[in-house]
Design a protein around this motif. Structure first.
Motif, short mmCIF file in Angstrom:
data_model
loop_
_atom_site.label_atom_id
_atom_site.label_comp_id
_atom_site.label_asym_id
_atom_site.label_seq_id
_atom_site.Cartn_x
_atom_site.Cartn_y
_atom_site.Cartn_z
N ALA A 173 -0.13 -0.85 5.61
CA ALA A 173 0.98 0.45 6.19
C ALA A 173 1.50 1.85 5.23
CB ALA A 173 1.81 0.47 7.12
N GLY A 174 1.19 2.59 4.42
CA GLY A 174 1.14 2.32 3.13
C GLY A 174 1.79 3.76 3.31
N GLU A 175 2.48 4.47 3.11
CA GLU A 175 2.82 6.27 2.47
C GLU A 175 3.11 6.64 1.76
OE1 GLU A 175 5.96 7.56 6.16
OE2 GLU A 175 3.91 7.66 7.20
N SER A 176 4.13 5.73 0.78
CA SER A 176 4.91 6.51 0.37
C SER A 176 3.47 6.09 -1.75
CB SER A 176 6.63 5.13 -0.43
OG SER A 176 5.62 4.00 -1.23
N PRO A 177 3.69 6.70 -2.40
CA PRO A 177 2.58 6.36 -3.84
C PRO A 177 3.24 5.52 -4.38
CG PRO A 177 3.87 9.41 -3.51
CD PRO A 177 4.32 8.16 -3.08
N TRP A 182 0.42 -0.23 -5.28
CA TRP A 182 0.06 -1.27 -4.86
C TRP A 182 -1.35 -1.87 -4.59
CZ3 TRP A 182 1.11 -4.26 -0.07
CH2 TRP A 182 1.58 -5.63 -0.36
N ALA A 183 -1.08 -1.56 -2.62
CA ALA A 183 -2.85 -1.67 -2.00
C ALA A 183 -4.30 -1.47 -2.57
CB ALA A 183 -2.40 -0.96 -1.04
N ALA A 184 -4.01 -0.42 -3.15
CA ALA A 184 -5.15 0.30 -4.49
C ALA A 184 -5.57 -1.08 -5.64
CB ALA A 184 -5.20 1.54 -5.25
N GLN A 185 -4.36 -1.64 -5.88
CA GLN A 185 -4.52 -2.68 -7.03
C GLN A 185 -5.05 -3.58 -5.98
OE1 GLN A 185 -0.48 -2.29 -9.10
NE2 GLN A 185 -1.26 -0.70 -10.73
N ASN A 186 -4.95 -3.86 -5.15
CA ASN A 186 -4.47 -5.66 -5.15
C ASN A 186 -6.34 -5.05 -3.99
OD1 ASN A 186 -2.41 -7.71 -5.30
ND2 ASN A 186 -1.33 -5.53 -5.01
N GLY A 187 -6.40 -3.95 -4.27
CA GLY A 187 -7.65 -3.81 -2.70
C GLY A 187 -7.87 -4.13 -0.84
N PHE A 188 -6.26 -3.90 -1.23
CA PHE A 188 -5.76 -3.82 0.64
C PHE A 188 -5.64 -2.37 1.07
CE2 PHE A 188 -2.63 -6.60 -1.24
CZ PHE A 188 -3.60 -7.78 -1.01
N PRO A 189 -7.03 -2.12 2.34
CA PRO A 189 -7.35 -0.91 2.72
C PRO A 189 -5.91 -0.89 3.60
CG PRO A 189 -8.86 -2.96 3.74
CD PRO A 189 -8.05 -3.84 3.14
N LEU A 190 -5.90 0.74 3.71
CA LEU A 190 -4.00 1.49 3.99
C LEU A 190 -4.64 1.92 5.36
CD1 LEU A 190 -3.97 4.27 2.08
CD2 LEU A 190 -2.75 2.32 1.27
N LEU A 191 -3.81 0.99 6.67
CA LEU A 191 -4.05 2.34 7.37
C LEU A 191 -3.18 3.33 7.40
CD1 LEU A 191 -2.20 -1.31 9.72
CD2 LEU A 191 -4.25 -0.48 9.67
N LEU A 192 -3.96 4.52 8.14
CA LEU A 192 -3.21 5.35 7.97
C LEU A 192 -2.55 6.26 9.21
CD1 LEU A 192 -5.98 6.81 5.47
CD2 LEU A 192 -3.65 6.34 4.71
N GLN A 193 -1.76 7.27 8.94
CA GLN A 193 -1.37 7.77 10.63
C GLN A 193 -1.29 9.19 10.20
OE1 GLN A 193 2.76 6.40 11.85
NE2 GLN A 193 2.97 8.05 12.85
N LEU A 194 -1.68 9.73 11.41
CA LEU A 194 -2.45 11.30 11.11
C LEU A 194 -1.07 11.98 11.04
CD1 LEU A 194 -4.23 13.34 10.25
CD2 LEU A 194 -4.37 13.58 13.54
N GLY A 195 -0.39 12.65 10.22
CA GLY A 195 0.46 13.46 10.11
C GLY A 195 0.55 15.25 10.74
#
Length: 353
Positions: A173-177, A182-195
């Motif tokens: 669950a990533g919101e902050s840059p 960190w998620a992108a560097q490690n290849g973890f997909p994001l859990l995105l909440q629609l804003g």
């Protein structure tokens, strides 16, 4: 496209705990029959915002009550559980379910959790990142040990190793840059909440893609999960009216029990969340009635055609290949099941993706 349902275990006044939990199991089974690919459970403590305190236990039960449905956590609060214990439990569910368990991780945002379980909220970012690193080692190496500030123990073998190689699916669950990086560097997909705005979602995914490419990873190979509210009605206004009251209650419950603005000012690792709240106040978006009305307009809420059109826009903005819908807004079990059916039969066939 993959479609999922969010299993909130929210407990409004008109439902007992037993009714909420039985309905959660029933929703998962109905989703499986209707062809949904996933169900996602939430961890919360000391609040009716959600009465599932143990996502691992609930996920295990739901995996046993279904045959094909993937069960994910959105999220498991990583700092509240020792990473080796979480690695063991995740690998066990992965083995028993033949790979149907997906682990979604977050840092948490409810102060009572950290107070009761004696976890320092100023250290959540570091403990989560170090913990995930230890989990990866537990799944892929013969022995794992730690000599860090957050965790320290002699090397031990960890059993069982997961069925899914190199490891079970992990989402963040990533919101902050900084978390997106960190998620992108490690290849973890994001859990995105629609804003409120698609541009916000688009920018977050574009930032992720930039960091992934810099790390030598292919962003197109990543399947982000986007969570939104879904409800079908005769008109958009009728659909909003049917769920507005419960969605408003849920939002107020979370706002009351979550970190307040004064809490966030004391937490340097939650600066991004503080800035969002302050910006909303400056723009006059802190009024619950107007904020929720605008937010529901941005979600797939309306006629079947309107819901499909909105989903097409959301998918285009986010690039998400997996959309998870919160569908319990009516507060009525039978209406929720009918809502799930209408999305499966009337809405999803209209989605271009």
């Amino acid at each position: 496209m993959n479609w999922g349902i969010l299993l909130t275990t929210a407990k409004p006044d008109h439902q007992t705990e037993r009714e909420v939990l039985k309905a959660t199991v029933e929703y998962a089974q109905v989703a499986e029959r209707l062809g949904y690919s996933s169900g996602w459970v939430l961890e919360h403590h000391f609040t009716r915002y959600g009465i599932c305190p143990d996502t691992i236990a609930l996920a295990g039960y739901l995996l046993g009550q279904t045959e094909t449905l993937n069960i994910g956590t959105a999220v498991t609060i990583a700092p509240l559980m020792h990473p080796i214990r979480l690695a063991e439990s995740t690998a066990l569910l992965d083995q028993l379910s033949d790979g149907r368990f997906h682990l979604g991780l977050g840092r948490g945002s409810f102060p009572a959790d950290f107070e009761v379980f004696k976890v320092d909220p100023t250290r959540t970012q570091d403990s989560m990142r170090q913990g995930v690193d230890l989990m990866m080692k537990a799944w892929t190496e013969e022995r794992v040990g730690a000599e860090g500030e957050e965790y320290s123990f002699a090397p031990v073998p960890v059993y069982p190793k997961p069925h899914t190689r190199p490891h079970p699916p992990v989402y963040v669950a990533g919101e902050s840059p900084s978390t997106v990086e960190w998620a992108a560097q490690n290849g973890f997909p994001l859990l995105l909440q629609l804003g409120q705005q698609d541009e916000e979602t688009r920018s977050r995914v574009e930032l992720y893609n930039q960091y992934a490419e810099l790390a030598g990873r292919d962003p197109d190979a990543v399947e982000h999960v986007l969570v939104c509210v879904g409800h079908v009605g005769a008109t958009r206004e009728e659909a909003k009216k049917e769920i507005f009251g419960l969605v408003k209650w849920w939002g107020e419950e979370g706002q009351r029990d979550g970190f307040g603005i004064e809490d966030l000012r004391q937490l340097p690792n939650y600066r991004y969340h503080l800035r969002r709240i302050e910006q909303a106040a400056l723009e006059g978006r802190d009024d619950a009635e107007s904020w929720i009305s605008d937010w529901l307009d941005n979600n797939p809420v309306g006629t079947a055609e309107q819901c499909a059109e909105r989903l097409n826009e959301i998918i285009e903005a986010s690039g998400a290949k997996h959309v998870v819908l919160a569908m319990e807004g009516s507060g009525d079990v039978e209406v929720t099941k009918k809502n799930m059916e209408r999305f499966a039969t009337e809405v999803f066939p209209l989605v271009k993706a």
